[in-house]
Motif scaffolding. Structure first.
Motif, PDB file in Angstrom:
ATOM      1  N   LEU A   1      -5.093  -3.703  15.491  1.00  0.00           N
ATOM      2  CA  LEU A   1      -5.283  -2.504  14.669  1.00  0.00           C
ATOM      3  C   LEU A   1      -3.960  -1.784  14.424  1.00  0.00           C
ATOM      4  N   LEU A   2      -3.097  -1.731  15.437  1.00  0.00           N
ATOM      5  CA  LEU A   2      -1.784  -1.112  15.240  1.00  0.00           C
ATOM      6  C   LEU A   2      -0.981  -1.868  14.184  1.00  0.00           C
ATOM      7  N   ILE A   3      -1.029  -3.199  14.237  1.00  0.00           N
ATOM      8  CA  ILE A   3      -0.361  -4.005  13.213  1.00  0.00           C
ATOM      9  C   ILE A   3      -0.980  -3.728  11.850  1.00  0.00           C
ATOM     10  N   ASP A   4      -2.302  -3.674  11.811  1.00  0.00           N
ATOM     11  CA  ASP A   4      -3.029  -3.422  10.566  1.00  0.00           C
ATOM     12  C   ASP A   4      -2.643  -2.079   9.957  1.00  0.00           C
ATOM     13  N   PHE A   5      -2.604  -1.041  10.769  1.00  0.00           N
ATOM     14  CA  PHE A   5      -2.373   0.313  10.260  1.00  0.00           C
ATOM     15  C   PHE A   5      -0.900   0.678  10.101  1.00  0.00           C
ATOM     16  N   TYR A   6       0.001  -0.012  10.836  1.00  0.00           N
ATOM     17  CA  TYR A   6       1.406   0.419  10.848  1.00  0.00           C
ATOM     18  C   TYR A   6       2.419  -0.636  10.405  1.00  0.00           C
ATOM     19  N   ILE A   7       2.034  -1.903  10.334  1.00  0.00           N
ATOM     20  CA  ILE A   7       2.950  -2.944   9.855  1.00  0.00           C
ATOM     21  C   ILE A   7       2.571  -3.381   8.436  1.00  0.00           C
ATOM     22  N   VAL A   8       1.290  -3.627   8.210  1.00  0.00           N
ATOM     23  CA  VAL A   8       0.821  -4.073   6.892  1.00  0.00           C
ATOM     24  C   VAL A   8       1.243  -3.111   5.768  1.00  0.00           C
ATOM     25  N   PRO A   9       1.193  -1.782   5.956  1.00  0.00           N
ATOM     26  CA  PRO A   9       1.595  -0.885   4.851  1.00  0.00           C
ATOM     27  C   PRO A   9       3.047  -1.046   4.402  1.00  0.00           C
ATOM     28  N   TRP A  10       3.890  -1.649   5.217  1.00  0.00           N
ATOM     29  CA  TRP A  10       5.275  -1.876   4.797  1.00  0.00           C
ATOM     30  C   TRP A  10       5.356  -2.845   3.618  1.00  0.00           C
ATOM     31  N   PHE A  11       4.269  -3.585   3.365  1.00  0.00           N
ATOM     32  CA  PHE A  11       4.253  -4.543   2.261  1.00  0.00           C
ATOM     33  C   PHE A  11       3.866  -3.887   0.933  1.00  0.00           C
ATOM     34  N   ILE A  12       3.588  -2.597   0.955  1.00  0.00           N
ATOM     35  CA  ILE A  12       3.278  -1.868  -0.279  1.00  0.00           C
ATOM     36  C   ILE A  12       4.579  -1.643  -1.047  1.00  0.00           C
ATOM     37  N   LYS A  13       4.615  -2.166  -2.260  1.00  0.00           N
ATOM     38  CA  LYS A  13       5.825  -2.037  -3.094  1.00  0.00           C
ATOM     39  C   LYS A  13       5.587  -1.145  -4.321  1.00  0.00           C
ATOM     40  N   ASN A  14       4.352  -1.149  -4.829  1.00  0.00           N
ATOM     41  CA  ASN A  14       4.041  -0.371  -6.027  1.00  0.00           C
ATOM     42  C   ASN A  14       2.562   0.018  -5.979  1.00  0.00           C
ATOM     43  N   THR A  15       2.076   0.647  -7.010  1.00  0.00           N
ATOM     44  CA  THR A  15       0.688   1.104  -7.031  1.00  0.00           C
ATOM     45  C   THR A  15      -0.292  -0.059  -6.931  1.00  0.00           C
ATOM     46  N   GLY A  16      -0.002  -1.154  -7.596  1.00  0.00           N
ATOM     47  CA  GLY A  16      -0.896  -2.318  -7.547  1.00  0.00           C
ATOM     48  C   GLY A  16      -1.009  -2.891  -6.147  1.00  0.00           C
ATOM     49  N   SER A  17       0.128  -3.076  -5.494  1.00  0.00           N
ATOM     50  CA  SER A  17       0.089  -3.612  -4.129  1.00  0.00           C
ATOM     51  C   SER A  17      -0.527  -2.592  -3.176  1.00  0.00           C
ATOM     52  N   ALA A  18      -0.339  -1.310  -3.454  1.00  0.00           N
ATOM     53  CA  ALA A  18      -0.951  -0.271  -2.616  1.00  0.00           C
ATOM     54  C   ALA A  18      -2.468  -0.361  -2.684  1.00  0.00           C
ATOM     55  N   MET A  19      -3.000  -0.582  -3.875  1.00  0.00           N
ATOM     56  CA  MET A  19      -4.459  -0.694  -4.022  1.00  0.00           C
ATOM     57  C   MET A  19      -4.996  -1.920  -3.273  1.00  0.00           C
ATOM     58  N   ILE A  20      -4.299  -3.033  -3.383  1.00  0.00           N
ATOM     59  CA  ILE A  20      -4.741  -4.255  -2.691  1.00  0.00           C
ATOM     60  C   ILE A  20      -4.676  -4.055  -1.179  1.00  0.00           C
ATOM     61  N   VAL A  21      -3.569  -3.495  -0.692  1.00  0.00           N
ATOM     62  CA  VAL A  21      -3.412  -3.284   0.748  1.00  0.00           C
ATOM     63  C   VAL A  21      -4.445  -2.286   1.263  1.00  0.00           C
ATOM     64  N   MET A  22      -4.565  -1.139   0.596  1.00  0.00           N
ATOM     65  CA  MET A  22      -5.440  -0.064   1.085  1.00  0.00           C
ATOM     66  C   MET A  22      -6.925  -0.372   0.915  1.00  0.00           C
ATOM     67  N   LEU A  23      -7.282  -1.088  -0.138  1.00  0.00           N
ATOM     68  CA  LEU A  23      -8.701  -1.302  -0.429  1.00  0.00           C
ATOM     69  C   LEU A  23      -9.218  -2.683  -0.037  1.00  0.00           C
TER      70      LEU A  23
END
Length: 105
Positions: free
Chosen positions: A15-37
């Motif tokens: 869960l720590l990796i999920d919540f604190y490492i995975v978000p580093w892969f957000i580069k733009n709004t599109g990737s943010a939507m895929i990562v967050m949703l």
């Protein structure tokens, strides 16, 4: 209490990796939507199902998931992300419920 924490450390680390490492892969709004949703909720759900299979239903686990996510709002997101605290708690609840018939007897 400490034994239970040690026994389940792998779930909390995932869960720590999920919540604190995975978000580093957000580069733009599109990737943010895929990562967050998609990606973060899916990892949370799968982790919660396996936690539930191993431990049965646990209200405290669901609360811990919500608490673990909350600080990430200040690191990666903005105040509109508070709704995700509830969202990930619900996902953890669903994962625990899915695991009920699959758990150890």
């Amino acid at each position: 209490m400490m034994d239970k924490l040690k026994k389940n450390m792998v779930f909390y680390l995932l869960l720590l990796i999920d919540f604190y490492i995975v978000p580093w892969f957000i580069k733009n709004t599109g990737s943010a939507m895929i990562v967050m949703l998609v990606i973060i909720p899916l990892i949370c759900l799968i982790t919660s199902v396996f936690y539930g299979i191993r431990n049965g239903f646990n209200f405290w686990y669901i609360l811990i998931v919500a608490i673990m996510f909350a600080p990430s709002i200040f690191i990666f997101y903005n105040s509109s992300a508070w709704v995700y605290v509830v969202g990930y708690a619900v996902i953890a609840l669903l994962g625990n419920l899915i695991a009920l018939p699959l758990g150890k007897r």
